[in-house]
Design a protein around this motif. Sequence first.
Motif: not given
Length: 58
Positions: A38, A41-42
């Motif tokens: 996560a 991806r951010r």
Amino acid sequence: MDYSQFQGLGIAAIIIGIVVYALVIALGIFISYLVIRAGVRRGMRDHYEWVQRQNRPL
């Protein structure tokens, strides 16, 4: 009292303990993987947006 019916219980408890220990470690690794994924991806999305803002015509 006769405790002979519990004779094999020690081995079973050790095996169950090892399995539970391995499952806890696997769960920790999986949760760490999800958190890192996560974050990456951010970060990639933020970087892509930053690059798009830098390339805008003035």
